[in-house]
Scaffold this motif. Structure first.
Motif, mmCIF file in Angstrom:
data_model
loop_
_atom_site.group_PDB
_atom_site.id
_atom_site.type_symbol
_atom_site.label_atom_id
_atom_site.label_comp_id
_atom_site.label_asym_id
_atom_site.label_seq_id
_atom_site.Cartn_x
_atom_site.Cartn_y
_atom_site.Cartn_z
ATOM 1 N N ALA A 77 0.873 -1.252 -0.015
ATOM 2 C CA ALA A 77 -0.167 -0.127 0.125
ATOM 3 C C ALA A 77 0.763 1.218 -0.015
ATOM 4 N N GLY A 78 1.969 1.232 -0.027
ATOM 5 C CA GLY A 78 3.179 2.368 -0.105
ATOM 6 C C GLY A 78 3.506 2.805 1.368
ATOM 7 N N GLU A 79 3.284 1.953 2.518
ATOM 8 C CA GLU A 79 3.370 2.690 3.614
ATOM 9 C C GLU A 79 4.962 2.996 3.761
ATOM 10 N N ASP A 80 5.210 4.029 4.721
ATOM 11 C CA ASP A 80 6.611 4.454 4.867
ATOM 12 C C ASP A 80 7.251 3.289 5.753
ATOM 13 N N PRO A 81 8.294 2.797 5.058
ATOM 14 C CA PRO A 81 9.191 1.593 5.710
ATOM 15 C C PRO A 81 9.616 1.921 7.061
ATOM 16 N N ARG A 82 9.737 3.446 7.231
ATOM 17 C CA ARG A 82 10.408 3.895 8.481
ATOM 18 C C ARG A 82 9.207 3.700 9.675
ATOM 19 N N PHE A 83 8.033 3.869 9.154
ATOM 20 C CA PHE A 83 6.897 3.745 10.206
ATOM 21 C C PHE A 83 6.750 2.426 10.735
ATOM 22 N N ILE A 84 6.952 1.261 9.551
ATOM 23 C CA ILE A 84 6.882 -0.237 10.071
ATOM 24 C C ILE A 84 8.054 -0.453 10.884
ATOM 25 N N ALA A 85 9.243 0.288 10.600
ATOM 26 C CA ALA A 85 10.258 -0.342 11.445
ATOM 27 C C ALA A 85 10.361 0.010 12.803
ATOM 28 N N ARG A 86 9.813 1.496 12.855
ATOM 29 C CA ARG A 86 9.301 1.907 14.636
ATOM 30 C C ARG A 86 8.357 0.859 15.305
ATOM 31 N N ARG A 87 7.267 0.358 14.555
ATOM 32 C CA ARG A 87 6.324 -0.491 15.147
ATOM 33 C C ARG A 87 7.126 -1.868 15.530
ATOM 34 N N LEU A 88 8.128 -2.311 14.760
ATOM 35 C CA LEU A 88 8.824 -3.361 14.834
ATOM 36 C C LEU A 88 9.778 -3.295 16.181
ATOM 37 N N VAL A 89 10.413 -2.084 16.282
ATOM 38 C CA VAL A 89 11.147 -1.806 17.511
ATOM 39 C C VAL A 89 10.359 -1.681 18.654
ATOM 40 N N VAL A 90 9.178 -1.081 18.873
ATOM 41 C CA VAL A 90 8.189 -1.017 19.959
ATOM 42 C C VAL A 90 7.969 -2.286 20.553
ATOM 43 N N VAL B 204 16.947 -0.442 6.688
ATOM 44 C CA VAL B 204 15.664 0.350 5.876
ATOM 45 C C VAL B 204 16.101 1.605 5.585
ATOM 46 N N GLU B 205 16.737 2.513 6.653
ATOM 47 C CA GLU B 205 17.182 3.628 6.636
ATOM 48 C C GLU B 205 18.264 3.552 5.281
ATOM 49 N N ARG B 206 18.968 2.859 5.414
ATOM 50 C CA ARG B 206 20.216 2.686 4.353
ATOM 51 C C ARG B 206 19.924 2.228 3.129
ATOM 52 N N LEU B 207 19.050 1.237 3.063
ATOM 53 C CA LEU B 207 18.424 0.711 1.752
ATOM 54 C C LEU B 207 17.394 1.489 0.949
ATOM 55 N N GLY B 208 16.363 1.659 1.865
ATOM 56 C CA GLY B 208 15.179 2.101 1.281
ATOM 57 C C GLY B 208 14.356 0.949 0.677
#
Length: 429
Positions: A293-306, A330-334
């Motif tokens: 759906a085009g979600e920002d992968p950084r948002f997903i990564a934050r949920r993962l860390v939480v 994710v920040e490095r690769l996109g």
């Protein structure tokens, strides 16, 4: 044969171009070829506006178009490049990386050297490029090898690095109005009638299409095209597109995901709860849906860390290390490469043993301080005794250095809280 180039007038090539045009989506076939045919955005494209003046001058400058989907970001970039007689190279941040970017810039440099012709590099969804990828663009914008034009649905202040942002003019585009969408639908119907069988679309059905599109012109034309292709054919060969037909298609056609609304948080919730519940397959499904759906992968990564902190916690502290490593990757690769570390970490966190003891402990301590007024000062023996004059205030007096006397009992809580327990004694160690 080396050096052979097909004659652009050859029947085979002409047939191929005709076939491509026949199969192209309606939204692409109706993409405006001139600024006069462009719909909407009167605030930024009105008479004497900076963007219209820029277009009229034929000059190039780096631009960043910010707005919701289907409002003309790509079209404006193409029109401005065409007006300036510039080459137009188009990349998508979803499926391109530094390699493709370097190849495009090398071609731009070659064109500049051999013909003096400038190149506009258009990057769709530029917000999905990582910091590293955005850094790779910067020097080529600075030295004038390329003119950058990007499109983003996200606030560029948060998603585009500051050095790059300072070198572009940000153009904010709005969702198309209902009148704009209705005019676009009318163009679509006229085009389809000209190219194929008669199409009947009454005012009520057109209104439904406009409401469904919610300001997204591409969405309106896509559903219109599907509806016409799948509509019942009358005895005279005409296609009747009814509101009932559109309603059935709309329920099936739209990926139910609003990145700015409830669906954004509902999917994140399903993702976290699946990991908490130990269902790696479900967690990977919700991860895939958010990515699709085009979600920002950084948002997903934050949920993962939480989730690694809140739900795995002390049961396997390395889960937080894995989640943080995925976030950095994710920040490095996109994307698209970033989906792989996200999937690895998602499966790891989902399968890990669970403990919410640390999460519950910190919330219990916060509740004592914030809700019950138990915000006590630091006892004198625990205060910093290293600065001049501390000793005369009794700071540090009575404190026992634990390494020298590991078995000697002493208190570390305020006197009023002695005996308080926040962390369950049975919590994993």
């Amino acid at each position: 044969m080396a050096g052979y180039r097909a004659d652009p007038k050859s029947p085979n090539l002409l047939d191929a171009l005709a076939e491509r045009n026949r199969r192209a989506p309606l939204a692409e076939l109706l993409r405006p070829k001139t600024l006069e045919a462009f719909l909407g955005q009167s605030a930024v494209m009105g008479d004497a506006s900076p963007l219209r003046n820029l277009y009229a001058s034929g000059e190039l400058t780096s631009l960043l178009f910010w707005g919701p989907p289907g409002v003309g970001k790509t079209t404006l970039a193409r029109l401005i490049a065409k007006r300036s007689d510039a080459r137009f190279a188009e990349l998508s941040a979803v499926n391109s990386g530094v390699k493709e970017l370097r190849e495009t810039i090398a071609e731009a440099l070659d064109a500049l050297k051999t013909s003096g012709r400038p190149t506009v590099v258009f990057i769709d969804e530029i917000h999905r490029y990582s910091k590293t990828q955005q850094d790779a663009i910067l020097p080529h914008v600075e030295n004038g090898v390329i003119t950058l034009m990007g499109a983003t649905t996200e606030n560029p202040s948060f998603q585009v690095i500051a050095p790059l942002l300072s070198r572009v003019l940000v153009i904010r585009l709005d969702a198309l109005t209902r009148a704009d969408i209705l005019a676009l639908i009318a163009r679509g119907v006229a085009f389809l009638r000209e190219k194929g069988p008669a199409v009947h679309l009454d005012e009520q059905a057109a209104g439904f299409l406009a409401d469904y599109a919610n300001g997204d012109g591409r969405s309106a034309l896509t559903l219109l095209e599907i509806a016409v292709k799948s509509a019942p054919v009358s005895p005279d060969g005409a296609r009747q597109v009814s509101i009932e037909h559109l309603e059935r298609l709309a329920r099936q056609n739209r990926l139910n995901y609003d990145r700015q609304g409830d669906e954004h948080y509902d999917h994140a919730s399903a993702y976290q709860k699946s990991m908490r519940g130990g269902d790696a397959d479900a967690a990977l499904y919700w991860l895939a849906k958010m990515i699709a759906a085009g979600e920002d992968p950084r948002f997903i990564a934050r949920r993962l860390v939480v989730t690694a902190s809140e739900d795995v916690g002390l049961a396997r502290p390395t889960a937080l290390v894995v989640a943080n490593a995925a976030a950095e990757a994710v920040e490095r690769l996109g994307l698209p490469e970033g989906r792989i570390p996200l999937a690895m970490a998602t499966a790891y966190v989902a399968r890990a043993p669970k403990s919410n003891h640390a999460y519950r402990a910190i919330d219990a301590a916060l509740a004592d301080i914030q809700q019950r007024g138990k915000a006590y000062p630091v006892p004198p023996h625990l205060r910093d005794a290293h600065y001049p004059g501390a000793a005369q205030h009794g700071h540090g007096e009575g404190y026992v250095y634990t390494h020298d006397h590991p078995d000697q009992a002493q208190t570390f809580l305020p006197e009023a809280l002695i005996g308080a327990r926040y962390l369950d004694p049975d919590a994993p160690r």
